[in-house]
Design a protein around this motif. Structure first.
Motif, short mmCIF file in Angstrom:
data_model
loop_
_atom_site.label_atom_id
_atom_site.label_comp_id
_atom_site.label_asym_id
_atom_site.label_seq_id
_atom_site.Cartn_x
_atom_site.Cartn_y
_atom_site.Cartn_z
N SER A 12 0.81 -1.23 0.00
CA SER A 12 0.00 0.00 0.00
C SER A 12 0.84 1.26 0.00
CB SER A 12 -0.94 0.01 1.21
OG SER A 12 -0.19 -0.03 2.42
N LYS A 13 2.08 1.17 0.48
CA LYS A 13 2.95 2.35 0.51
C LYS A 13 4.37 1.96 0.11
CE LYS A 13 0.41 4.52 4.32
NZ LYS A 13 -0.18 3.32 4.91
N TYR A 14 5.02 2.88 -0.58
CA TYR A 14 6.40 2.67 -1.02
C TYR A 14 7.08 4.02 -1.06
CZ TYR A 14 10.15 2.34 -4.53
OH TYR A 14 11.34 2.43 -5.19
N GLU A 15 8.16 4.16 -0.29
CA GLU A 15 8.91 5.41 -0.22
C GLU A 15 10.39 5.11 -0.44
OE1 GLU A 15 7.58 8.29 0.00
OE2 GLU A 15 5.60 7.99 0.90
N ILE A 16 11.09 6.05 -1.06
CA ILE A 16 12.53 5.89 -1.28
C ILE A 16 13.23 7.20 -1.00
CG2 ILE A 16 12.40 6.43 -3.75
CD1 ILE A 16 14.54 4.11 -4.07
N VAL A 17 14.41 7.12 -0.38
CA VAL A 17 15.19 8.31 -0.04
C VAL A 17 16.64 8.06 -0.44
CG1 VAL A 17 16.07 9.75 1.84
CG2 VAL A 17 13.71 8.98 1.89
N ASP A 18 17.25 9.05 -1.07
CA ASP A 18 18.68 9.02 -1.40
C ASP A 18 19.40 10.12 -0.63
OD1 ASP A 18 18.85 6.90 -3.41
OD2 ASP A 18 17.62 8.22 -4.65
N GLY A 19 20.67 9.89 -0.31
CA GLY A 19 21.44 10.91 0.40
C GLY A 19 22.84 10.43 0.72
N GLU A 20 23.60 11.29 1.38
CA GLU A 20 24.98 10.94 1.74
C GLU A 20 25.01 9.83 2.79
OE1 GLU A 20 28.02 11.93 0.53
OE2 GLU A 20 26.68 12.62 -1.05
N LYS A 21 24.04 9.84 3.69
CA LYS A 21 23.96 8.80 4.72
C LYS A 21 22.50 8.59 5.10
CE LYS A 21 25.14 6.03 8.13
NZ LYS A 21 25.79 4.71 7.92
N ILE A 22 22.00 7.39 4.86
CA ILE A 22 20.62 7.06 5.20
C ILE A 22 20.63 6.11 6.40
CG2 ILE A 22 18.39 6.23 4.37
CD1 ILE A 22 19.53 8.55 2.72
N VAL A 77 15.84 8.38 7.56
CA VAL A 77 16.34 9.73 7.73
C VAL A 77 17.63 9.87 6.94
CG1 VAL A 77 17.44 9.10 9.93
CG2 VAL A 77 17.07 11.51 9.39
N ALA A 78 17.69 10.93 6.11
CA ALA A 78 18.87 11.20 5.30
C ALA A 78 19.66 12.34 5.93
CB ALA A 78 18.46 11.58 3.88
N LEU A 79 20.95 12.10 6.14
CA LEU A 79 21.85 13.11 6.69
C LEU A 79 22.85 13.55 5.63
CD1 LEU A 79 21.61 10.74 9.34
CD2 LEU A 79 21.80 13.03 10.30
N ASN A 80 23.40 14.73 5.79
CA ASN A 80 24.23 15.32 4.74
C ASN A 80 25.69 14.89 4.77
OD1 ASN A 80 24.83 16.74 7.09
ND2 ASN A 80 25.18 18.68 6.01
N ASP A 127 28.61 16.63 14.89
CA ASP A 127 29.57 17.15 13.91
C ASP A 127 29.05 18.49 13.40
OD1 ASP A 127 32.05 16.29 12.21
OD2 ASP A 127 30.64 17.14 10.76
N LYS A 128 29.90 19.51 13.44
CA LYS A 128 29.47 20.83 13.02
C LYS A 128 29.00 20.79 11.56
CE LYS A 128 30.89 25.68 12.88
NZ LYS A 128 31.99 26.65 13.11
N GLY A 129 27.79 21.27 11.34
CA GLY A 129 27.23 21.27 9.99
C GLY A 129 26.39 20.05 9.68
N LEU A 130 26.38 19.04 10.56
CA LEU A 130 25.57 17.85 10.32
C LEU A 130 24.10 18.22 10.41
CD1 LEU A 130 25.58 14.76 9.86
CD2 LEU A 130 25.47 14.50 12.36
N THR A 131 23.32 17.80 9.41
CA THR A 131 21.89 18.11 9.42
C THR A 131 21.12 17.05 8.65
OG1 THR A 131 20.27 19.89 9.09
CG2 THR A 131 21.85 19.52 7.31
N VAL A 132 19.82 17.15 8.71
CA VAL A 132 18.92 16.23 8.01
C VAL A 132 18.51 16.87 6.69
CG1 VAL A 132 16.66 15.10 8.06
CG2 VAL A 132 18.07 15.19 10.15
N THR A 133 18.59 16.11 5.61
CA THR A 133 18.18 16.63 4.30
C THR A 133 16.81 16.13 3.88
OG1 THR A 133 19.37 14.81 3.21
CG2 THR A 133 20.56 16.89 3.51
N ALA A 134 16.38 15.00 4.43
CA ALA A 134 15.07 14.44 4.08
C ALA A 134 14.72 13.36 5.08
CB ALA A 134 15.07 13.88 2.67
N PHE A 135 13.43 13.03 5.17
CA PHE A 135 13.01 11.88 5.95
C PHE A 135 11.67 11.37 5.43
CE2 PHE A 135 10.86 15.29 8.32
CZ PHE A 135 9.61 14.75 8.53
#
Length: 283
Positions: free
Chosen positions: A147-157, A171-174, A268-276
């Motif tokens: 019923s549901k399908y999600e995909i996320v790309d990033g530097e670190k998932i 959760v995708a991190l930068n 880590d300075k500058g670490l943040t979430v880009t998507a979830f």
């Protein structure tokens, strides 16, 4: 829809979803012609107590699988539904869901229909997922489907599954830095618990902003505040909504003295979430 068509079951369902009183729920459904979302807004505008989280109620059965690729640069979530909890807890059913998710990781289909066209190995035979689902339906005797399908790309998932496959988070991190796995899991657990609507306020869609502003204005008027102050007070309440409902601005559950953004900066300075992505069973 007339008052007579508002059933006791509908009133009880809205009460369970919101925590509001029975008579308030009946009035809200009557005033909104039985539209549940509109009834929830009606209750909020009137200042009735509404539960903070509604999306996990009235769940269908099945499992939610969240996993990442070997290099942790891609993650997928699928929800595979069935009719009973007995089937959902079966190890073979969970393994089947994992096989579908792994196929999605490898091929990155764009839609559920494309996912169904992929092939997987089932009992030593290579079959399309759509055909395998039909076969499983015949063997198990219950309706089965994704019923549901999600995909996320990033530097670190980072992937997280909560509650015996009942809720999944990606959760995708930068950046892939020291400590990011543990930090990503903490943030994923935050997403599971707090259900943010966006990464930050820039990610909140215009419809949601307009809706929250309208609710804030009606609440302010209901409190008897002068009309000249309504816009300013509503803007303040919108900022409170951003703080409560956008991930990076939320209080970090494990340390409320910090926001999620501040917590990540300590890793880590500058670490943040880009998507979830967050998928709850039946929501």
């Amino acid at each position: 829809m007339s008052t007579l068509q508002i059933s006791a079951a509908d009133v009880n369902k809205l009460r369970q979803q919101t925590g509001a009183g029975m008579m308030d729920c009946k009035k809200a459904l009557t005033e909104t012609n039985g539209d549940f979302e509109a009834a929830i807004d009606f209750l909020r505008k009137k200042g009735a107590k509404v539960a903070a989280s509604r999306q996990d109620r009235d769940s269908n059965e099945g499992v939610v699988i969240a996993l990442t690729s070997a290099d942790a640069k891609r993650g997928v979530i699928i929800e595979l539904n069935c009719e009973t909890d007995f089937v959902a807890k079966n190890a073979e059913f969970v393994a089947f869901a994992n096989a579908i998710a792994n196929a999605a990781i490898e091929s990155k289909p764009a839609t559920i229909e494309d996912l169904y066209a992929l092939s997987i190995n089932v009992d030593g035979a290579t079959v399309k997922i759509g055909d395998a689902i039909i076969d499983k339906t015949g063997k198990i005797g219950e309706k089965i489907g994704v019923s549901k399908y999600e995909i996320v790309d990033g530097e670190k998932i980072v992937a997280y599954i909560h509650g015996n496959f009942r809720l999944g988070v990606l959760v995708a991190l930068n950046a892939n830095v020291a400590g990011v796995d543990e930090a990503g899991r903490d943030v994923a657990m935050q997403i599971a618990a707090m259900s943010p609507v966006a990464v930050d306020k820039d990610g909140v869609d215009a419809t949601t902003i307009e809706r929250e502003l309208e609710i804030a204005k009606e609440q302010t008027r209901a409190e008897g505040k002068p009309e000249a102050m309504v816009e300013k007070i509503a803007a303040g309440r919108l900022n409170k909504f951003y703080k409560d409902s956008t991930l990076l601005n939320q209080e970090f559950v494990k340390d409320p003295s910090k926001s999620v953004a501040q917590f990540l900066s300590t890793v880590d300075k500058g670490l943040t979430v880009t998507a979830f992505k967050r998928v709850a069973l039946g929501a």
